[in-house]
Design an enzyme around this catalytic site. Structure first.
Site, PDB file in Angstrom:
ATOM      1  N   ASP A  57       0.848  -1.203   0.000  1.00  0.00           N
ATOM      2  CA  ASP A  57       0.000   0.000   0.000  1.00  0.00           C
ATOM      3  C   ASP A  57       0.880   1.248   0.000  1.00  0.00           C
ATOM      4  O   ASP A  57       1.349   1.680   1.055  1.00  0.00           O
ATOM      5  CB  ASP A  57      -0.937   0.011   1.210  1.00  0.00           C
ATOM      6  CG  ASP A  57      -1.938   1.143   1.114  1.00  0.00           C
ATOM      7  OD1 ASP A  57      -2.955   0.985   0.434  1.00  0.00           O
ATOM      8  OD2 ASP A  57      -1.664   2.220   1.687  1.00  0.00           O
TER       9      ASP A  57
ATOM     10  N   GLU B 209       1.987   5.157  -0.199  1.00  0.00           N
ATOM     11  CA  GLU B 209       1.510   6.543  -0.009  1.00  0.00           C
ATOM     12  C   GLU B 209       2.374   7.406  -0.913  1.00  0.00           C
ATOM     13  O   GLU B 209       3.537   7.069  -1.180  1.00  0.00           O
ATOM     14  CB  GLU B 209       1.629   6.994   1.451  1.00  0.00           C
ATOM     15  CG  GLU B 209       0.817   6.179   2.439  1.00  0.00           C
ATOM     16  CD  GLU B 209      -0.673   6.089   2.134  1.00  0.00           C
ATOM     17  OE1 GLU B 209      -1.240   7.088   1.640  1.00  0.00           O
ATOM     18  OE2 GLU B 209      -1.267   5.030   2.373  1.00  0.00           O
TER      19      GLU B 209
ATOM     20  N   ASP C   8      -2.284   1.804  -6.826  1.00  0.00           N
ATOM     21  CA  ASP C   8      -0.915   1.563  -6.345  1.00  0.00           C
ATOM     22  C   ASP C   8      -0.013   1.155  -7.508  1.00  0.00           C
ATOM     23  O   ASP C   8       1.135   1.585  -7.597  1.00  0.00           O
ATOM     24  CB  ASP C   8      -0.924   0.454  -5.278  1.00  0.00           C
ATOM     25  CG  ASP C   8      -1.597   0.919  -4.015  1.00  0.00           C
ATOM     26  OD1 ASP C   8      -0.926   1.516  -3.175  1.00  0.00           O
ATOM     27  OD2 ASP C   8      -2.832   0.745  -3.917  1.00  0.00           O
TER      28      ASP C   8
ATOM     29  N   HIS D 283      -4.719   5.945   5.862  1.00  0.00           N
ATOM     30  CA  HIS D 283      -3.749   6.592   4.965  1.00  0.00           C
ATOM     31  C   HIS D 283      -2.313   6.553   5.480  1.00  0.00           C
ATOM     32  O   HIS D 283      -1.435   7.204   4.908  1.00  0.00           O
ATOM     33  CB  HIS D 283      -4.134   8.038   4.618  1.00  0.00           C
ATOM     34  CG  HIS D 283      -5.467   8.156   3.948  1.00  0.00           C
ATOM     35  ND1 HIS D 283      -5.750   7.519   2.759  1.00  0.00           N
ATOM     36  CD2 HIS D 283      -6.603   8.819   4.310  1.00  0.00           C
ATOM     37  CE1 HIS D 283      -7.005   7.795   2.413  1.00  0.00           C
ATOM     38  NE2 HIS D 283      -7.545   8.565   3.341  1.00  0.00           N
TER      39      HIS D 283
ATOM     40  N   ASP E   6      -2.536   0.793   6.649  1.00  0.00           N
ATOM     41  CA  ASP E   6      -3.453   0.371   5.577  1.00  0.00           C
ATOM     42  C   ASP E   6      -3.114  -1.056   5.138  1.00  0.00           C
ATOM     43  O   ASP E   6      -4.004  -1.900   4.984  1.00  0.00           O
ATOM     44  CB  ASP E   6      -3.346   1.305   4.349  1.00  0.00           C
ATOM     45  CG  ASP E   6      -4.032   2.656   4.573  1.00  0.00           C
ATOM     46  OD1 ASP E   6      -4.713   2.811   5.600  1.00  0.00           O
ATOM     47  OD2 ASP E   6      -3.876   3.548   3.710  1.00  0.00           O
TER      48      ASP E   6
END
Ligand code: AMP
Ligand code: MG
Length: 276
Positions: A85, A87, A183, A243, A248
């Protein structure tokens, strides 16, 4: 004349399909209380919304039927699932061509048989094109300027990730799992272009868990569920901070494991070529 092995297999498959269709019909006729009682009898979790419990009972029964008949319920099998995941840098409103850079790279290696998280990879990355995080991005992800200022650039973290994959996996097989398509189709694609890195082989065919979830629990409507929708439907508490990449990833892994326990065959369902 003795029936051939393949004839026997075909007969067994046809029998199992008939049994399954009968079971599905019976489950469709059951009240919610009957479904819950049956799940309890099978020693299976009764946490989840009504449609989840119904599909769970069908899924668990399907696995039992296949197990008893010695028929493999799916041609697909893998040793591990790798939950990722990312960011990325962002603004409150991201223009269509905004060049996101990956700032957090978490990955969890989940054993497909035991469902244990066997290894964790977690690094922050220093963005190069937009080295200063917007206050919106910091507020959204919880990642502050100091953290990324002292981090390695994505290129270095990516090399370490590839090394981690080799160390953890050896000869084992794995499939990448993400919450949605972005992603891979957005963050990793943009980052690899910027850094002039070829897209890794593991990103060409992966599992978008939202798609798996929607299909398995037969959610209605066009919309794909959010992370919180999925946790809510399974009545699994949300852990950590929404987030935060690593939190996550942990929440996504919990959803993945429940899907597998519920009899879902989690397989790749996205092909990168479809997005380019
Ligand atoms: P997520 O995995 O949902 O935490 O989001 C991954 C990345 O998508 C974030 O790090 C942001 O770059 C971007 N993103 C997510 N939600 C928003 C939002 N509401 N507004 C702008 N960018 C977002
Ligand atoms: Mg995230």
């Amino acid at each position: 004349m003795e029936p051939t092995t393949s004839q026997n297999d075909d007969d067994q498959l046809a029998n199992s399909k008939r049994t399954l269709s009968r079971i599905n019909g019976l489950v469709n006729e059951m009240t919610m209380q009957q479904i819950i009682d049956k799940l309890k009898q099978l020693d299976v979790s009764t946490n989840g919304e009504d449609n989840v419990l119904k599909q769970r009972l069908k899924g668990v029964m399907r696995e039992k039927v296949y197990k008893n008949s010695n028929i493999k319920s799916s041609k697909f099998s893998t040793d591990y699932y790798c939950v990722i995941d990312f960011e990325a840098t962002c603004e409150e409103v991201n223009p269509r061509k905004y060049k996101h850079e990956i700032i957090e790279f978490p990955a969890l290696m989940v054993n497909a048989r035991t469902l244990a998280v066997e290894s964790q990879f977690h690094f922050y990355c220093r963005p190069v094109m937009n080295p200063k995080l917007s206050s919106f991005c910091t507020k959204l992800t919880g990642i502050d300027q100091k953290t990324i200022d002292s981090a390695d650039a994505f290129k270095v973290v990516f090399q370490n990730f590839q090394k981690w994959l080799e160390d953890v996996l050896g000869e084992s097989t794995f499939v990448v799992v993400t919450d949605g398509p972005f992603d891979i189709t957005r963050f990793l694609t943009i980052q690899c272009k910027v850094d002039k890195i070829p897209m890794p082989y593991w990103a060409s065919n992966w599992t978008n868990l939202k798609r798996t979830f929607k299909a398995f629990y037969k959610l209605s409507g066009q919309r794909f569920p959010t992370l919180q929708d999925m946790l809510g439907a399974l009545k699994i508490p949300h852990d950590g901070r929404l987030h935060s990449g690593i939190d996550d990833a942990k929440n996504i892994a919990k959803i993945l494991c429940q899907l597998i326990r519920d009899g879902c065959q989690v397989k790749p369902n996205e092909i990168l070529a479809n997005y380019s």
